[in-house]
Design a protein around this motif. Structure first.
Motif, PDB file in Angstrom:
ATOM      1  N   LEU A  83       0.872  -1.178   0.000  1.00  0.00           N
ATOM      2  CA  LEU A  83       0.000   0.000   0.000  1.00  0.00           C
ATOM      3  C   LEU A  83       0.911   1.231   0.000  1.00  0.00           C
ATOM      4  N   PRO A  84       1.378   1.665  -1.172  1.00  0.00           N
ATOM      5  CA  PRO A  84       2.388   2.724  -1.244  1.00  0.00           C
ATOM      6  C   PRO A  84       1.901   4.131  -0.936  1.00  0.00           C
ATOM      7  N   SER A  85       0.598   4.319  -0.900  1.00  0.00           N
ATOM      8  CA  SER A  85       0.015   5.585  -0.472  1.00  0.00           C
ATOM      9  C   SER A  85      -1.452   5.328  -0.178  1.00  0.00           C
ATOM     10  N   VAL A  86      -2.072   6.253   0.518  1.00  0.00           N
ATOM     11  CA  VAL A  86      -3.501   6.126   0.780  1.00  0.00           C
ATOM     12  C   VAL A  86      -4.246   6.763  -0.381  1.00  0.00           C
ATOM     13  N   PRO A  87      -4.892   5.964  -1.223  1.00  0.00           N
ATOM     14  CA  PRO A  87      -5.562   6.525  -2.405  1.00  0.00           C
ATOM     15  C   PRO A  87      -6.845   7.245  -2.044  1.00  0.00           C
ATOM     16  N   HIS A  88      -7.365   7.982  -2.993  1.00  0.00           N
ATOM     17  CA  HIS A  88      -8.629   8.698  -2.789  1.00  0.00           C
ATOM     18  C   HIS A  88      -9.759   7.717  -2.478  1.00  0.00           C
ATOM     19  N   GLY A  89     -10.652   8.129  -1.601  1.00  0.00           N
ATOM     20  CA  GLY A  89     -11.879   7.384  -1.373  1.00  0.00           C
ATOM     21  C   GLY A  89     -11.771   6.166  -0.486  1.00  0.00           C
ATOM     22  N   VAL A  90     -10.744   6.098   0.365  1.00  0.00           N
ATOM     23  CA  VAL A  90     -10.613   4.944   1.253  1.00  0.00           C
ATOM     24  C   VAL A  90     -10.863   5.375   2.694  1.00  0.00           C
ATOM     25  N   PRO A  91     -11.159   4.419   3.589  1.00  0.00           N
ATOM     26  CA  PRO A  91     -11.437   4.771   4.981  1.00  0.00           C
ATOM     27  C   PRO A  91     -10.307   5.553   5.634  1.00  0.00           C
ATOM     28  N   LYS A  92     -10.657   6.552   6.424  1.00  0.00           N
ATOM     29  CA  LYS A  92      -9.645   7.383   7.070  1.00  0.00           C
ATOM     30  C   LYS A  92      -8.789   6.593   8.051  1.00  0.00           C
ATOM     31  N   ASP A  93      -9.316   5.468   8.563  1.00  0.00           N
ATOM     32  CA  ASP A  93      -8.556   4.657   9.513  1.00  0.00           C
ATOM     33  C   ASP A  93      -7.199   4.256   8.948  1.00  0.00           C
ATOM     34  N   PHE A  94      -7.131   4.054   7.645  1.00  0.00           N
ATOM     35  CA  PHE A  94      -5.883   3.600   7.056  1.00  0.00           C
ATOM     36  C   PHE A  94      -4.828   4.698   7.015  1.00  0.00           C
ATOM     37  N   ARG A  95      -5.248   5.931   7.251  1.00  0.00           N
ATOM     38  CA  ARG A  95      -4.280   7.015   7.282  1.00  0.00           C
ATOM     39  C   ARG A  95      -3.394   6.938   8.528  1.00  0.00           C
ATOM     40  N   ARG A  96      -3.787   6.100   9.484  1.00  0.00           N
ATOM     41  CA  ARG A  96      -2.973   5.937  10.684  1.00  0.00           C
ATOM     42  C   ARG A  96      -1.776   5.026  10.467  1.00  0.00           C
ATOM     43  N   LEU A  97      -1.758   4.330   9.342  1.00  0.00           N
ATOM     44  CA  LEU A  97      -0.693   3.371   9.068  1.00  0.00           C
ATOM     45  C   LEU A  97       0.507   4.057   8.421  1.00  0.00           C
ATOM     46  N   LYS A  98       0.951   5.155   9.017  1.00  0.00           N
ATOM     47  CA  LYS A  98       1.982   5.974   8.382  1.00  0.00           C
ATOM     48  C   LYS A  98       3.287   5.219   8.191  1.00  0.00           C
ATOM     49  N   THR A  99       3.700   4.466   9.198  1.00  0.00           N
ATOM     50  CA  THR A  99       4.976   3.751   9.099  1.00  0.00           C
ATOM     51  C   THR A  99       4.927   2.690   8.014  1.00  0.00           C
ATOM     52  N   GLN A 100       3.842   1.891   8.019  1.00  0.00           N
ATOM     53  CA  GLN A 100       3.702   0.830   7.020  1.00  0.00           C
ATOM     54  C   GLN A 100       3.623   1.409   5.611  1.00  0.00           C
ATOM     55  N   ILE A 101       2.892   2.521   5.477  1.00  0.00           N
ATOM     56  CA  ILE A 101       2.744   3.141   4.161  1.00  0.00           C
ATOM     57  C   ILE A 101       4.074   3.698   3.670  1.00  0.00           C
ATOM     58  N   GLN A 102       4.853   4.293   4.560  1.00  0.00           N
ATOM     59  CA  GLN A 102       6.160   4.810   4.165  1.00  0.00           C
ATOM     60  C   GLN A 102       7.080   3.677   3.718  1.00  0.00           C
ATOM     61  N   GLN A 103       7.046   2.565   4.449  1.00  0.00           N
ATOM     62  CA  GLN A 103       7.857   1.411   4.056  1.00  0.00           C
ATOM     63  C   GLN A 103       7.425   0.878   2.691  1.00  0.00           C
ATOM     64  N   ALA A 104       6.107   0.841   2.481  1.00  0.00           N
ATOM     65  CA  ALA A 104       5.585   0.362   1.196  1.00  0.00           C
ATOM     66  C   ALA A 104       5.964   1.322   0.069  1.00  0.00           C
ATOM     67  N   ARG A 105       5.916   2.618   0.345  1.00  0.00           N
ATOM     68  CA  ARG A 105       6.297   3.596  -0.676  1.00  0.00           C
ATOM     69  C   ARG A 105       7.775   3.436  -1.037  1.00  0.00           C
ATOM     70  N   ASP A 106       8.615   3.217  -0.031  1.00  0.00           N
ATOM     71  CA  ASP A 106      10.038   3.000  -0.287  1.00  0.00           C
ATOM     72  C   ASP A 106      10.239   1.753  -1.153  1.00  0.00           C
ATOM     73  N   GLN A 107       9.473   0.713  -0.859  1.00  0.00           N
ATOM     74  CA  GLN A 107       9.549  -0.519  -1.645  1.00  0.00           C
ATOM     75  C   GLN A 107       9.153  -0.261  -3.098  1.00  0.00           C
ATOM     76  N   ALA A 108       8.020   0.430  -3.282  1.00  0.00           N
ATOM     77  CA  ALA A 108       7.529   0.709  -4.633  1.00  0.00           C
ATOM     78  C   ALA A 108       8.505   1.589  -5.406  1.00  0.00           C
ATOM     79  N   LEU A 109       9.126   2.554  -4.728  1.00  0.00           N
ATOM     80  CA  LEU A 109      10.108   3.415  -5.384  1.00  0.00           C
ATOM     81  C   LEU A 109      11.347   2.628  -5.796  1.00  0.00           C
ATOM     82  N   THR A 110      11.721   1.650  -4.976  1.00  0.00           N
ATOM     83  CA  THR A 110      12.837   0.780  -5.332  1.00  0.00           C
ATOM     84  C   THR A 110      12.532   0.037  -6.629  1.00  0.00           C
ATOM     85  N   ALA A 111      11.306  -0.492  -6.727  1.00  0.00           N
ATOM     86  CA  ALA A 111      10.895  -1.188  -7.944  1.00  0.00           C
ATOM     87  C   ALA A 111      10.877  -0.233  -9.134  1.00  0.00           C
ATOM     88  N   TYR A 112      10.354   0.951  -8.925  1.00  0.00           N
ATOM     89  CA  TYR A 112      10.266   1.921 -10.025  1.00  0.00           C
ATOM     90  C   TYR A 112      11.658   2.272 -10.559  1.00  0.00           C
TER      91      TYR A 112
END
Length: 199
Positions: A83-112
């Motif tokens: 989950l590399p970022s919180v996309p539009h239209g998803v539950p706000k609860d997932f915005r609390r997963l900042k650490t996991q999302i940052q790790q996922a974004r780093d992973q996705a950027l590595t792939a890119y």
């Protein structure tokens, strides 16, 4: 200079099982999709085949690889679902997963950075067998779209999307979510809800 053609291939339909490694393996439909996918891609002059290290992607990739056995099947952790970022239209609860999302974004950027780059010599054709979230995110980044838009893109199981990276490094989306080779009865989708259930 040459162009690089990236074929972003989503895994086939699968069954969720939290007792199974990586929470899922191809179901009967997914295996039939993967078989048809392999036939569809068989004549492409691919030079490299990569896949996520998650089971459902590996299983799909093995079908595709069978038509290109002279090439190694390379497993890449940065292509795992995330989950590399919180996309539009998803539950706000997932915005609390900042650490996991940052790790996922780093992973996705590595792939890119690894795959979405210019090449030299002759044209290159590469298969990336992976997952709905990361495919949509990578494509969104490639075409310079808002990085939260990817979650609104519709994507089918066993679909093929193609991005061309030209000699300047500029990316063009040539094909998105192609399942034209599949009979309608074999088609299955990934809706907005799968953003989270596939992780």
């Amino acid at each position: 200079m040459a162009d690089r053609f990236l074929y972003l291939i989503r895994h086939g339909s699968y069954v969720m099982n939290r007792q199974h490694q990586d929470y899922g393996s191809l179901d009967n439909r997914g295996q039939r999709q993967a078989h048809a996918l392999a036939k569809y891609l068989a004549k492409i002059p691919v030079q490299r085949i990569y896949c996520s290290t998650m089971v459902r992607a590996e299983q799909t990739a093995k079908f595709v690889h069978a038509a290109h056995e002279h090439l190694p099947l390379q497993r890449v952790r940065s292509l795992r679902e995330c989950l590399p970022s919180v996309p539009h239209g998803v539950p706000k609860d997932f915005r609390r997963l900042k650490t996991q999302i940052q790790q996922a974004r780093d992973q996705a950027l590595t792939a890119y950075k690894r795959f979405f780059r210019r090449t030299v010599g002759e044209d290159k054709h590469e298969f990336l067998v992976c997952h709905g979230n990361i495919i949509r995110y990578l494509i969104g980044r490639a075409i310079r779209a808002d990085q939260k838009v990817w979650g609104l893109l519709y994507i089918n199981h066993a679909s093929v999307s193609v991005v061309r990276v030209d000699k300047t490094g500029r990316c063009s989306l040539l094909k998105y979510n192609d399942v034209s080779y599949l009979p309608r009865k074999l088609r299955s989708d990934g809706l907005l809800s799968t953003i989270f259930t596939e992780l």
